[in-house]
Design an enzyme around this catalytic site. Structure first.
Site, PDB file in Angstrom:
ATOM      1  N   SER A   9      50.639  74.323  70.410  1.00 15.56           N
ATOM      2  CA  SER A   9      51.245  73.345  69.510  1.00 15.56           C
ATOM      3  C   SER A   9      50.247  72.232  69.197  1.00 15.56           C
ATOM      4  O   SER A   9      49.833  71.475  70.063  1.00 15.56           O
ATOM      5  CB  SER A   9      52.500  72.743  70.148  1.00 15.56           C
ATOM      6  OG  SER A   9      53.020  71.740  69.299  1.00 15.56           O
ATOM      7  N   HIS A  34      51.236  76.684  66.329  1.00 12.34           N
ATOM      8  CA  HIS A  34      52.545  76.059  66.143  1.00 12.34           C
ATOM      9  C   HIS A  34      52.335  74.672  65.519  1.00 12.34           C
ATOM     10  O   HIS A  34      51.594  73.847  66.055  1.00 12.34           O
ATOM     11  CB  HIS A  34      53.224  75.952  67.507  1.00 12.34           C
ATOM     12  CG  HIS A  34      54.619  75.419  67.474  1.00 12.34           C
ATOM     13  ND1 HIS A  34      55.719  76.206  67.179  1.00 12.34           N
ATOM     14  CD2 HIS A  34      55.102  74.179  67.702  1.00 12.34           C
ATOM     15  CE1 HIS A  34      56.808  75.470  67.239  1.00 12.34           C
ATOM     16  NE2 HIS A  34      56.468  74.222  67.548  1.00 12.34           N
ATOM     17  N   ASP A  36      54.228  71.306  64.166  1.00  7.89           N
ATOM     18  CA  ASP A  36      55.469  70.534  64.169  1.00  7.89           C
ATOM     19  C   ASP A  36      55.531  69.614  62.963  1.00  7.89           C
ATOM     20  O   ASP A  36      54.595  68.872  62.701  1.00  7.89           O
ATOM     21  CB  ASP A  36      55.545  69.682  65.440  1.00  7.89           C
ATOM     22  CG  ASP A  36      55.760  70.524  66.679  1.00  7.89           C
ATOM     23  OD1 ASP A  36      56.675  71.361  66.679  1.00  7.89           O
ATOM     24  OD2 ASP A  36      54.995  70.353  67.650  1.00  7.89           O
ATOM     25  N   MET A  38      57.857  66.569  61.367  1.00  5.03           N
ATOM     26  CA  MET A  38      58.930  65.629  61.740  1.00  5.03           C
ATOM     27  C   MET A  38      59.127  64.609  60.627  1.00  5.03           C
ATOM     28  O   MET A  38      58.157  64.177  60.005  1.00  5.03           O
ATOM     29  CB  MET A  38      58.546  64.897  63.035  1.00  5.03           C
ATOM     30  CG  MET A  38      58.222  65.819  64.187  1.00  5.03           C
ATOM     31  SD  MET A  38      57.905  64.876  65.688  1.00  5.03           S
ATOM     32  CE  MET A  38      57.286  66.181  66.761  1.00  5.03           C
ATOM     33  N   HIS A  67      57.420  74.487  62.521  1.00  6.46           N
ATOM     34  CA  HIS A  67      58.648  74.055  63.179  1.00  6.46           C
ATOM     35  C   HIS A  67      59.127  72.800  62.464  1.00  6.46           C
ATOM     36  O   HIS A  67      58.604  71.706  62.683  1.00  6.46           O
ATOM     37  CB  HIS A  67      58.335  73.788  64.663  1.00  6.46           C
ATOM     38  CG  HIS A  67      59.527  73.333  65.447  1.00  6.46           C
ATOM     39  ND1 HIS A  67      59.417  72.869  66.743  1.00  6.46           N
ATOM     40  CD2 HIS A  67      60.847  73.262  65.130  1.00  6.46           C
ATOM     41  CE1 HIS A  67      60.619  72.536  67.189  1.00  6.46           C
ATOM     42  NE2 HIS A  67      61.498  72.753  66.230  1.00  6.46           N
ATOM     43  N   MET A  69      61.323  69.954  62.037  1.00  4.49           N
ATOM     44  CA  MET A  69      62.327  69.074  62.652  1.00  4.49           C
ATOM     45  C   MET A  69      62.693  68.027  61.608  1.00  4.49           C
ATOM     46  O   MET A  69      62.341  66.844  61.714  1.00  4.49           O
ATOM     47  CB  MET A  69      61.738  68.444  63.929  1.00  4.49           C
ATOM     48  CG  MET A  69      61.657  69.437  65.073  1.00  4.49           C
ATOM     49  SD  MET A  69      60.538  68.903  66.363  1.00  4.49           S
ATOM     50  CE  MET A  69      58.995  69.498  65.690  1.00  4.49           C
ATOM     51  N   MET A 162      64.731  74.970  72.110  1.00  8.41           N
ATOM     52  CA  MET A 162      64.020  73.756  72.553  1.00  8.41           C
ATOM     53  C   MET A 162      64.300  73.531  74.039  1.00  8.41           C
ATOM     54  O   MET A 162      65.459  73.486  74.456  1.00  8.41           O
ATOM     55  CB  MET A 162      64.522  72.523  71.785  1.00  8.41           C
ATOM     56  CG  MET A 162      64.135  72.418  70.326  1.00  8.41           C
ATOM     57  SD  MET A 162      62.388  72.287  69.941  1.00  8.41           S
ATOM     58  CE  MET A 162      61.776  71.052  71.053  1.00  8.41           C
ATOM     59  N   ASP A 196      60.062  76.297  73.382  1.00  8.44           N
ATOM     60  CA  ASP A 196      59.211  75.188  72.926  1.00  8.44           C
ATOM     61  C   ASP A 196      59.585  73.912  73.661  1.00  8.44           C
ATOM     62  O   ASP A 196      60.711  73.425  73.547  1.00  8.44           O
ATOM     63  CB  ASP A 196      59.407  75.006  71.410  1.00  8.44           C
ATOM     64  CG  ASP A 196      58.512  73.918  70.828  1.00  8.44           C
ATOM     65  OD1 ASP A 196      57.575  73.463  71.517  1.00  8.44           O
ATOM     66  OD2 ASP A 196      58.771  73.521  69.673  1.00  8.44           O
TER      67      ASP A 196
HETATM   68  C1  DX5 Z   1      58.432  68.789  70.362  1.00  7.40           C
HETATM   69  C2  DX5 Z   1      57.669  69.863  69.656  1.00  7.40           C
HETATM   70  C3  DX5 Z   1      56.843  70.733  70.521  1.00  7.40           C
HETATM   71  C4  DX5 Z   1      55.768  70.014  71.274  1.00  7.40           C
HETATM   72  C5  DX5 Z   1      55.417  70.849  72.468  1.00  7.40           C
HETATM   73  O1  DX5 Z   1      59.349  68.232  69.515  1.00  7.40           O
HETATM   74  O2  DX5 Z   1      58.538  70.725  68.945  1.00  7.40           O
HETATM   75  O3  DX5 Z   1      56.262  71.801  69.775  1.00  7.40           O
HETATM   76  O4  DX5 Z   1      54.613  69.787  70.515  1.00  7.40           O
HETATM   77  O5  DX5 Z   1      54.493  70.149  73.218  1.00  7.40           O
HETATM   78  P1  DX5 Z   1      54.504  70.193  74.804  1.00  7.40           P
HETATM   79  O6  DX5 Z   1      54.128  71.621  75.162  1.00  7.40           O
HETATM   80  O7  DX5 Z   1      53.507  69.183  75.187  1.00  7.40           O
HETATM   81  O8  DX5 Z   1      55.894  69.889  75.268  1.00  7.40           O
HETATM   82 ZN    ZN Z   2      57.657  72.563  68.105  1.00  9.31          ZN
END
Ligand code: DX5
Ligand code: ZN
Length: 244
Positions: A9, A34, A36, A38, A67, A69, A162, A196
């Site tokens: 990630s 991956h 993210d 947001m 991903h 969010m 999650m 994740d």
């Molecule tokens: C959190 C993200 C994850 C995060 C995972 O909201 O969706 O993908 O980056 O990172 P670690 O492995 O550090 O929890």
């Molecule tokens: Zn994620």
């Protein structure tokens, strides 16, 4: 038997050296990257937009595992597909209907509160747009959303469970989500299950035994002095748990 894939990630990478960081995990044997996204509404944080995704698309051959969010995913999935995503995860809670959205004490988690949880039009539009763009279609669920909320599991390629509250890297793996992964695996023997949040060498076996086969790892890979070694070990442990 499902193949095990490791998805570092990018949130945990050194953002001042994104190109080097991407190359480090690509050379280190990552199966996908991956990413993210947001929006400061679905989660109390901001991360990565379409411009970053199209830049990443030029930097690596690895599949980009997005991903989202974000609220209102149906409005943005086409833009992320065009930017170069290979798989797109939207959150089930983000296509809940207005009545079902109940902000909990944390202020930003959404909870299943009635039988018809979804705004069916938005759920269908999200899935259909991802499909029409020819991308893998995936749905994510927060730690407090039940497996049973995914009665449309047969319409997606992957479920993301999650194991932390979405929004930040570096949090502690929530162990109580593991039985839910097993329930998801029971609901569909064929769907990919991605885990994740807080995944590392101490807990990946539990997640994989329960049925997770796509392993997201941010901190444990990018903060490791030997990212390639960590990716290899995560794959070995998860593979053994799957009898591979
Ligand atoms: C959190 C993200 C994850 C995060 C995972 O909201 O969706 O993908 O980056 O990172 P670690 O492995 O550090 O929890
Ligand atoms: Zn994620």
């Amino acid at each position: 038997m499902k193949s095990v894939r490791i998805a570092p990630s990018l949130l945990a990478a050194d953002h001042g050296r994104l190109k080097d960081e991407v190359q480090r995990v690509e050379a280190g044997g990552a199966d996908m990257l991956h990413v993210d996204v947001m929006d400061a509404h679905f989660v109390p944080n901001l991360a990565f937009g379409t411009d970053t995704v199209s830049t990443l698309r030029k930097l690596t051959k690895l599949p980009l595992d997005l991903h989202l969010m974000i609220m209102d995913p149906e409005k943005y999935v086409a833009a992320f597909a065009d930017a170069g995503a290979d798989s797109i995860t939207f959150h089930a809670e983000a296509v809940a209907n207005d009545y079902a959205r109940k902000y909990k004490d944390r202020g930003w988690s959404l909870q299943l509160v009635c039988k018809d949880f979804y705004d069916r039009g938005r759920l269908d539009r999200t899935i259909e747009t991802i499909r029409a763009k020819g991308k893998k279609c995936c749905v994510g669920i927060n730690p407090d959303t039940a497996a049973e909320a995914l009665e449309f599991i047969d319409r997606v390629d992957m479920v993301l469970a999650m194991t932390v509250w979405p929004g930040f890297g570096g949090q502690k793996f929530i162990d109580s989500v593991v039985p839910k992964i097993a329930r998801l695996r029971k609901m569909s023997p064929t769907v990919d299950i991605e885990v994740d949040g807080g995944v590392d060498l101490t807990n990946v076996e539990r997640a994989a035994r329960a049925g997770a086969n796509v392993i997201v790892a941010g901190t444990s890979v990018f903060h490791s002095p030997d990212a390639a070694g960590t990716i290899r070990e995560l794959r070995e442990i998860a593979g053994r748990a799957h009898g591979l």
